[in-house]
Design a protein around this motif. Structure first.
Motif, mmCIF file in Angstrom:
data_model
loop_
_atom_site.group_PDB
_atom_site.id
_atom_site.type_symbol
_atom_site.label_atom_id
_atom_site.label_comp_id
_atom_site.label_asym_id
_atom_site.label_seq_id
_atom_site.Cartn_x
_atom_site.Cartn_y
_atom_site.Cartn_z
ATOM 1 N N GLY A 228 -52.565 -5.219 -68.721
ATOM 2 C CA GLY A 228 -51.136 -5.443 -68.688
ATOM 3 C C GLY A 228 -50.795 -6.899 -68.881
ATOM 4 N N LYS A 229 -49.498 -7.190 -68.881
ATOM 5 C CA LYS A 229 -49.014 -8.557 -69.068
ATOM 6 C C LYS A 229 -48.044 -8.906 -67.941
ATOM 7 C CE LYS A 229 -49.291 -8.421 -74.129
ATOM 8 N NZ LYS A 229 -48.527 -8.540 -75.398
ATOM 9 N N GLY A 230 -48.151 -10.144 -67.488
ATOM 10 C CA GLY A 230 -47.240 -10.611 -66.457
ATOM 11 C C GLY A 230 -47.974 -11.190 -65.276
ATOM 12 N N SER A 231 -47.307 -11.208 -64.146
ATOM 13 C CA SER A 231 -47.867 -11.738 -62.907
ATOM 14 C C SER A 231 -48.147 -10.581 -61.961
ATOM 15 C CB SER A 231 -46.882 -12.715 -62.275
ATOM 16 O OG SER A 231 -47.300 -13.071 -60.986
ATOM 17 N N VAL A 323 -33.136 -9.098 -59.959
ATOM 18 C CA VAL A 323 -34.272 -8.190 -60.056
ATOM 19 C C VAL A 323 -34.886 -8.388 -61.436
ATOM 20 C CG1 VAL A 323 -35.050 -5.798 -59.938
ATOM 21 C CG2 VAL A 323 -33.135 -6.567 -58.514
ATOM 22 N N VAL A 324 -36.134 -8.826 -61.443
ATOM 23 C CA VAL A 324 -36.783 -9.254 -62.685
ATOM 24 C C VAL A 324 -38.057 -8.443 -62.907
ATOM 25 C CG1 VAL A 324 -37.841 -11.223 -63.878
ATOM 26 C CG2 VAL A 324 -35.865 -11.573 -62.380
ATOM 27 N N CYS A 325 -38.315 -8.078 -64.152
ATOM 28 C CA CYS A 325 -39.584 -7.440 -64.498
ATOM 29 C C CYS A 325 -40.697 -8.464 -64.316
ATOM 30 C CB CYS A 325 -39.547 -6.932 -65.942
ATOM 31 S SG CYS A 325 -41.118 -6.205 -66.488
ATOM 32 N N GLN A 326 -41.700 -8.120 -63.530
ATOM 33 C CA GLN A 326 -42.791 -9.043 -63.218
ATOM 34 C C GLN A 326 -44.048 -8.730 -64.017
ATOM 35 O OE1 GLN A 326 -43.600 -9.327 -59.049
ATOM 36 N NE2 GLN A 326 -45.429 -10.580 -59.300
ATOM 37 N N ASN A 331 -49.909 0.466 -72.939
ATOM 38 C CA ASN A 331 -49.947 1.886 -73.320
ATOM 39 C C ASN A 331 -49.065 2.755 -72.428
ATOM 40 O OD1 ASN A 331 -51.902 1.362 -75.393
ATOM 41 N ND2 ASN A 331 -53.467 1.268 -73.779
ATOM 42 N N THR A 332 -47.960 2.194 -71.982
ATOM 43 C CA THR A 332 -46.987 2.952 -71.197
ATOM 44 C C THR A 332 -45.657 2.957 -71.944
ATOM 45 O OG1 THR A 332 -46.250 1.004 -69.960
ATOM 46 C CG2 THR A 332 -48.084 2.290 -69.026
ATOM 47 N N GLU A 333 -44.764 3.831 -71.528
ATOM 48 C CA GLU A 333 -43.448 3.882 -72.149
ATOM 49 C C GLU A 333 -42.682 2.583 -71.904
ATOM 50 O OE1 GLU A 333 -41.109 5.563 -74.794
ATOM 51 O OE2 GLU A 333 -42.929 6.539 -74.026
ATOM 52 N N ALA A 334 -42.975 1.925 -70.787
ATOM 53 C CA ALA A 334 -42.340 0.639 -70.501
ATOM 54 C C ALA A 334 -42.700 -0.384 -71.577
ATOM 55 C CB ALA A 334 -42.762 0.139 -69.122
ATOM 56 N N GLU A 335 -43.959 -0.447 -71.945
ATOM 57 C CA GLU A 335 -44.380 -1.373 -72.999
ATOM 58 C C GLU A 335 -43.774 -0.968 -74.347
ATOM 59 O OE1 GLU A 335 -48.584 -3.349 -74.355
ATOM 60 O OE2 GLU A 335 -48.367 -1.181 -74.670
ATOM 61 N N ARG A 336 -43.804 0.321 -74.659
ATOM 62 C CA ARG A 336 -43.263 0.789 -75.942
ATOM 63 C C ARG A 336 -41.755 0.583 -76.033
ATOM 64 N NH1 ARG A 336 -47.648 4.448 -75.227
ATOM 65 N NH2 ARG A 336 -46.423 5.814 -73.860
ATOM 66 N N SER A 337 -41.086 0.496 -74.879
ATOM 67 C CA SER A 337 -39.633 0.268 -74.872
ATOM 68 C C SER A 337 -39.271 -1.209 -74.949
ATOM 69 C CB SER A 337 -39.019 0.880 -73.609
ATOM 70 O OG SER A 337 -39.236 2.266 -73.564
ATOM 71 N N ASN A 338 -40.301 -2.054 -75.126
ATOM 72 C CA ASN A 338 -40.112 -3.500 -75.287
ATOM 73 C C ASN A 338 -39.656 -4.184 -73.999
ATOM 74 O OD1 ASN A 338 -40.475 -5.662 -77.082
ATOM 75 N ND2 ASN A 338 -38.272 -5.821 -77.456
ATOM 76 N N LEU A 339 -39.947 -3.570 -72.851
ATOM 77 C CA LEU A 339 -39.718 -4.234 -71.574
ATOM 78 C C LEU A 339 -40.755 -5.338 -71.414
ATOM 79 C CD1 LEU A 339 -38.080 -4.200 -68.895
ATOM 80 C CD2 LEU A 339 -39.837 -2.662 -67.991
ATOM 81 N N LYS A 340 -40.314 -6.535 -71.046
ATOM 82 C CA LYS A 340 -41.219 -7.679 -70.974
ATOM 83 C C LYS A 340 -41.084 -8.390 -69.627
ATOM 84 C CE LYS A 340 -41.375 -8.892 -75.912
ATOM 85 N NZ LYS A 340 -40.585 -7.759 -76.416
ATOM 86 N N PRO A 341 -42.178 -9.010 -69.165
ATOM 87 C CA PRO A 341 -42.077 -9.842 -67.959
ATOM 88 C C PRO A 341 -41.018 -10.914 -68.137
ATOM 89 C CG PRO A 341 -44.369 -9.483 -68.554
ATOM 90 C CD PRO A 341 -43.555 -8.944 -69.691
ATOM 91 N N GLY A 383 -30.187 -8.286 -72.469
ATOM 92 C CA GLY A 383 -30.648 -8.531 -73.831
ATOM 93 C C GLY A 383 -30.933 -7.290 -74.639
ATOM 94 N N GLN A 384 -30.908 -6.126 -73.989
ATOM 95 C CA GLN A 384 -31.108 -4.863 -74.712
ATOM 96 C C GLN A 384 -29.848 -4.004 -74.572
ATOM 97 O OE1 GLN A 384 -34.735 -2.662 -74.703
ATOM 98 N NE2 GLN A 384 -35.960 -4.323 -73.813
ATOM 99 N N GLU A 385 -29.274 -3.646 -75.693
ATOM 100 C CA GLU A 385 -28.064 -2.824 -75.669
ATOM 101 C C GLU A 385 -28.354 -1.393 -75.251
ATOM 102 O OE1 GLU A 385 -25.967 -3.041 -79.314
ATOM 103 O OE2 GLU A 385 -25.711 -5.218 -79.261
#
Length: 400
Positions: A228-231, A323-326, A331-341, A383-385
């Protein structure tokens, strides 16, 4: 997910004077009591054990202290340090294995539930630093291994008993042949099925179950790996963001002494030692006779609980009311949806998070966790509509 680590690894010392200072601070605290066996009132928060009524000589207040065998000395807040008018015995740097920070070191006398300890070595940190890694525990300090080494500690079905003689305890399980290490951190033996065996740090300040250092990953011969990516987790020094720490491995099992915990999941980190965290207490009743270096083990469960690894593919943090994505798993739907730390989460389902000023941090965490208890969530992200719809799925597919 693993979100807590308060193991303070002291820097290598360049002079004999520094070495002598650290030796004094890390020395076993003097226990004033004899012939006792006391069940301690504790709060268990996300696997972490907090003593809610610690007294310090010189103050009439009661404080909340985290138990942490991975911390070579204790810790206190700067508020306590100033209130008691303490002076620094010496100052130096401490490290979490990634970053360093300067700290003052001093001594205190403390007590809880009628037990008294003198000349307890401590380092000094801001309350924000102490609580950055323990969320809503709201601790004032840490009881480190230099104090815990003075007693016998028995962890049994979420009950904690402390004594000066293991013979005061009943039904504590089997005494192990391997001794607890004789040093400033407790090392005990463990091994992975189809993997390797090692002496591992027992770290109560870590709310996870297992962590192996990155260089040992190749020796886990049968495994499923996700990244994964992030902290991924925090210490009093800061957030661990090194890429080597961002791996999670499912193994056939972990052999702890004479028993095997099946389908064990371990984190991969940058620490210089492999470790066993407080999560192990969900699977075993453990009694640590630190003075005699004996370990007693009684199994509770045989299968690893994968519940917390069935999630929406991301981890959040609360940062100054936002509330911030950390962290985002691959290979999850979160990654495919372009959610980023770093992305700010403005809404989870119908929960508006754009203005959280009416909540304190712990209230906010509680209501967020309620929203995350379902099988599917809808996120609105800065940042995402388009809204992001995420299903709850396991991070792993195989079963050994």
């Amino acid at each position: 997910m693993k979100n807590t680590l308060i193991v303070l690894l002291f820097c290598l010392l360049s002079t004999a004077a520094k070495a002598d200072n650290f030796k004094k601070v890390q020395a076993v605290a003097k226990l004033k009591n004899k012939d006792f066996c006391i069940q301690l009132p504790v709060e268990i928060i996300d696997n972490k054990y907090v003593l809610p009524a610690v007294r310090i000589k010189g103050s009439k207040k009661m404080y909340r202290f985290l138990l942490d065998t991975g911390c070579q000395s204790g810790c206190i807040s700067t508020e306590i340090y100033k209130e008691l008018g303490l002076s620094a015995f010496f100052s130096d740097s401490i490290s979490d294995g990634i970053s360093k920070k300067a700290a003052d070191f001093s001594f205190i006398d403390l007590s809880f539930n009628g037990l008294s300890f003198e000349k307890v070595g401590v380092s000094v940190h801001t309350k924000k630093e102490l609580n950055s890694a323990v969320s809503c525990s709201q601790i004032d300090g840490v009881i480190g291994y230099n104090l815990m080494r003075a007693c016998v500690w028995s962890f049994d079905h979420n009950e904690l008993t402390v004594t000066d003689d293991v013979d005061h305890l009943n039904n504590i399980g089997q005494k192990q042949k391997e001794k607890i290490s004789n040093g400033t951190i407790p090392l005990i033996v463990g091994a992975f099925v189809d993997g390797f065996g090692a002496t591992m740090l027992f770290d109560l300040g870590d709310n996870g179950t297992f962590e192996v250092r990155n260089s040992m990953l190749k020796y886990l011969r049968k495994k499923e790996l996700t990244k994964g990516k992030g902290s991924l987790y925090s210490t009093v020094i800061g957030e661990i963001q090194d890429t080597a720490a961002l791996k999670l491995v499912k193994t056939p099992g972990f052999r702890f002494q004479n028993d095997t915990l099946k389908n064990a999941i371990t984190y991969v980190g940058t620490s210089s030692v492999c470790s066993i965290g407080a999560g192990i207490l969900n699977y075993y009743n453990l009694t640590f006779d630190f003075p005699k270096r004996n370990l007693y083990v009684k199994p509770i469960l045989q299968d690893f609980d994968e519940t917390k690894f069935i999630n929406f593919g991301f981890k959040y943090r609360i940062d100054n009311g936002e509330v911030v994505c950390q962290f985002v798993w691959a290979n999850t739907e979160a990654e495919r949806s372009n959610l980023k730390p770093g992305d700010q989460i403005l809404r989870i389902n119908q929960l508006d998070l754009s203005d959280t000023s009416r909540y304190d941090k712990c209230q906010l965490k509680s209501i967020i966790e309620q929203e995350l208890s379902g099988e599917e969530i809808t996120l609105s992200v800065s940042g995402q509509e388009k809204a992001i719809v995420l299903p709850k799925k396991s991070l792993f597919s195989c079963s050994y």
